[in-house]
Design a protein around this motif. Structure first.
Motif, short mmCIF file in Angstrom:
data_model
loop_
_atom_site.label_atom_id
_atom_site.label_comp_id
_atom_site.label_asym_id
_atom_site.label_seq_id
_atom_site.Cartn_x
_atom_site.Cartn_y
_atom_site.Cartn_z
N MET A 1 0.84 -1.19 0.00
CA MET A 1 0.00 0.00 0.00
C MET A 1 0.88 1.25 0.00
O MET A 1 1.85 1.32 0.75
CB MET A 1 -0.90 0.01 1.23
CG MET A 1 -1.85 1.20 1.30
SD MET A 1 -2.79 1.24 2.84
CE MET A 1 -3.71 -0.28 2.72
N LYS A 2 0.56 2.19 -0.85
CA LYS A 2 1.29 3.46 -0.88
C LYS A 2 0.65 4.47 0.07
O LYS A 2 -0.51 4.31 0.47
CB LYS A 2 1.30 4.01 -2.30
CG LYS A 2 2.11 3.18 -3.29
CD LYS A 2 2.16 3.85 -4.65
CE LYS A 2 2.92 3.00 -5.65
NZ LYS A 2 4.34 2.88 -5.28
N ARG A 3 1.40 5.49 0.41
CA ARG A 3 0.86 6.55 1.27
C ARG A 3 -0.40 7.12 0.61
O ARG A 3 -0.38 7.53 -0.56
CB ARG A 3 1.91 7.64 1.47
CG ARG A 3 1.36 8.82 2.24
CD ARG A 3 2.42 9.79 2.68
NE ARG A 3 1.80 10.99 3.23
CZ ARG A 3 2.42 11.89 3.98
NH1 ARG A 3 3.70 11.73 4.29
NH2 ARG A 3 1.78 12.95 4.43
N PHE A 4 -1.49 7.16 1.39
CA PHE A 4 -2.80 7.55 0.86
C PHE A 4 -3.37 8.78 1.54
O PHE A 4 -4.51 9.18 1.27
CB PHE A 4 -3.79 6.38 1.05
CG PHE A 4 -3.91 5.94 2.48
CD1 PHE A 4 -4.81 6.55 3.34
CD2 PHE A 4 -3.10 4.93 2.97
CE1 PHE A 4 -4.92 6.15 4.67
CE2 PHE A 4 -3.19 4.52 4.30
CZ PHE A 4 -4.11 5.13 5.15
N TYR A 5 -2.64 9.42 2.42
CA TYR A 5 -3.14 10.52 3.24
C TYR A 5 -2.23 11.73 3.05
O TYR A 5 -1.09 11.62 2.62
CB TYR A 5 -3.18 10.10 4.71
CG TYR A 5 -1.84 9.55 5.17
CD1 TYR A 5 -0.86 10.39 5.71
CD2 TYR A 5 -1.52 8.21 5.00
CE1 TYR A 5 0.38 9.90 6.07
CE2 TYR A 5 -0.28 7.71 5.36
CZ TYR A 5 0.67 8.55 5.89
OH TYR A 5 1.91 8.07 6.23
N GLN A 6 -2.75 12.89 3.43
CA GLN A 6 -1.99 14.11 3.31
C GLN A 6 -1.52 14.65 4.66
O GLN A 6 -0.42 15.17 4.78
CB GLN A 6 -2.84 15.19 2.61
CG GLN A 6 -3.22 14.83 1.18
CD GLN A 6 -2.01 14.66 0.29
OE1 GLN A 6 -1.08 15.48 0.33
NE2 GLN A 6 -2.01 13.61 -0.52
N GLN A 7 -2.36 14.52 5.67
CA GLN A 7 -2.05 15.12 6.96
C GLN A 7 -2.18 14.10 8.09
O GLN A 7 -2.97 13.15 8.00
CB GLN A 7 -2.99 16.30 7.25
CG GLN A 7 -2.84 17.46 6.26
CD GLN A 7 -3.78 18.61 6.60
OE1 GLN A 7 -4.87 18.41 7.13
NE2 GLN A 7 -3.35 19.82 6.30
N THR A 8 -1.41 14.32 9.14
CA THR A 8 -1.52 13.51 10.35
C THR A 8 -1.78 14.43 11.53
O THR A 8 -1.45 15.63 11.48
CB THR A 8 -0.24 12.70 10.62
OG1 THR A 8 0.83 13.61 10.90
CG2 THR A 8 0.13 11.84 9.42
N GLY A 9 -2.36 13.89 12.58
CA GLY A 9 -2.64 14.69 13.75
C GLY A 9 -2.97 13.82 14.94
O GLY A 9 -2.97 12.59 14.86
N VAL A 10 -3.24 14.46 16.07
CA VAL A 10 -3.55 13.77 17.32
C VAL A 10 -4.71 14.50 17.99
O VAL A 10 -4.77 15.74 17.94
CB VAL A 10 -2.32 13.77 18.26
CG1 VAL A 10 -2.71 13.31 19.66
CG2 VAL A 10 -1.22 12.89 17.70
#
Length: 238
Positions: A1-10
């Protein structure tokens, strides 16, 4: 699977901290929401995903904190008793208890690196393990094994995930507990666990396969130590 998202957070929620990918809670392979008890650990997991290059393959070995958290939530929570036994059983054949008889330089190095850890286990847990040469199996005292099992069982599910991994990699539950208790730093744990192999490399030289294996072991131990550190006091079972 390739990276499918743009942003990360908590974000806080579900009794802990969730890791977000494009605003949606991350889920484990078993489809549970990935929730950890401390914000520093959640931030570190989010950083792992943030640092995956655009369009790059998602490789589990590049996400060690995520893997430990998911294992704790998916496996340990459901099979806690079995994981405790699988970890504690190493007390019966702990790496630190089996010593070389020659050459003298290796005997001395093992004694200097390993005996203080066994002494620490005796003082910390009342678990005195017997030492034998590497060709003779030694039955360990039942009381010592029971005390080390209790020490393992005192950890929460997420901490137990890292503790099991460290024990399996090092071949020593004493080394793993010393890391969990912050008695032993990751680099020292690596040197203790790989003492024999590192000694042979010094004498005979290394090869690319050995170097790759040692690097993988070192990274796994570093990840386990960091994971336990980021859990802070939540590593112990309440």
């Amino acid at each position: 699977m390739k990276r499918f998202y743009q942003q990360t957070g908590v974000e806080a929620g579900d009794g802990g901290y969730r890791v977000l990918l494009d605003g949606k809670p991350m889920r484990t392979p078993a489809k549970a929401v990935l929730v950890v008890p401390t914000e520093p650990l959640a931030e570190a997991i989010a950083t792992e995903w943030r640092e995956v290059p655009e369009k790059a393959e998602l490789v589990v070995s590049h996400l060690p904190l995520t893997r430990l958290a998911a294992t704790g939530l998916d496996r340990v929570a459901r099979q806690r008793a079995q994981v405790i036994e699988d970890t504690a059983k190493y007390a019966g054949s702990d790496l630190l208890c089996y010593r070389a008889t020659a050459p003298d330089s290796l005997v001395r190095r093992q004694t200097e690196a390993w005996q203080p850890l066994l002494d620490w286990a005796t003082e910390r847990y009342g678990a005195r393990l017997a030492v034998a040469n590497s060709l003779t199996f030694v039955d360990q005292p039942a009381e010592a094994i029971a005390r080390l099992r209790d020490a393992v069982a005192a950890h929460g599910d997420l901490a137990l995930s890292a503790l099991y991994n460290l024990t399996h990699i090092a071949g020593s539950v004493v080394i793993a507990l010393a890391v969990a208790e912050k008695h032993l730093a990751a680099d020292s744990a690596f040197r203790a666990a790989q003492l024999d192999e590192l000694y042979q490399i010094e004498r005979w030289g290394d090869d690319p396969l050995a170097l790759a294996r040692h690097e993988a072991v070192k990274k796994d131990i570093e990840a386990g130590a960091r994971f336990l550190g980021l859990l802070e006091d939540a590593r112990l079972r309440i």
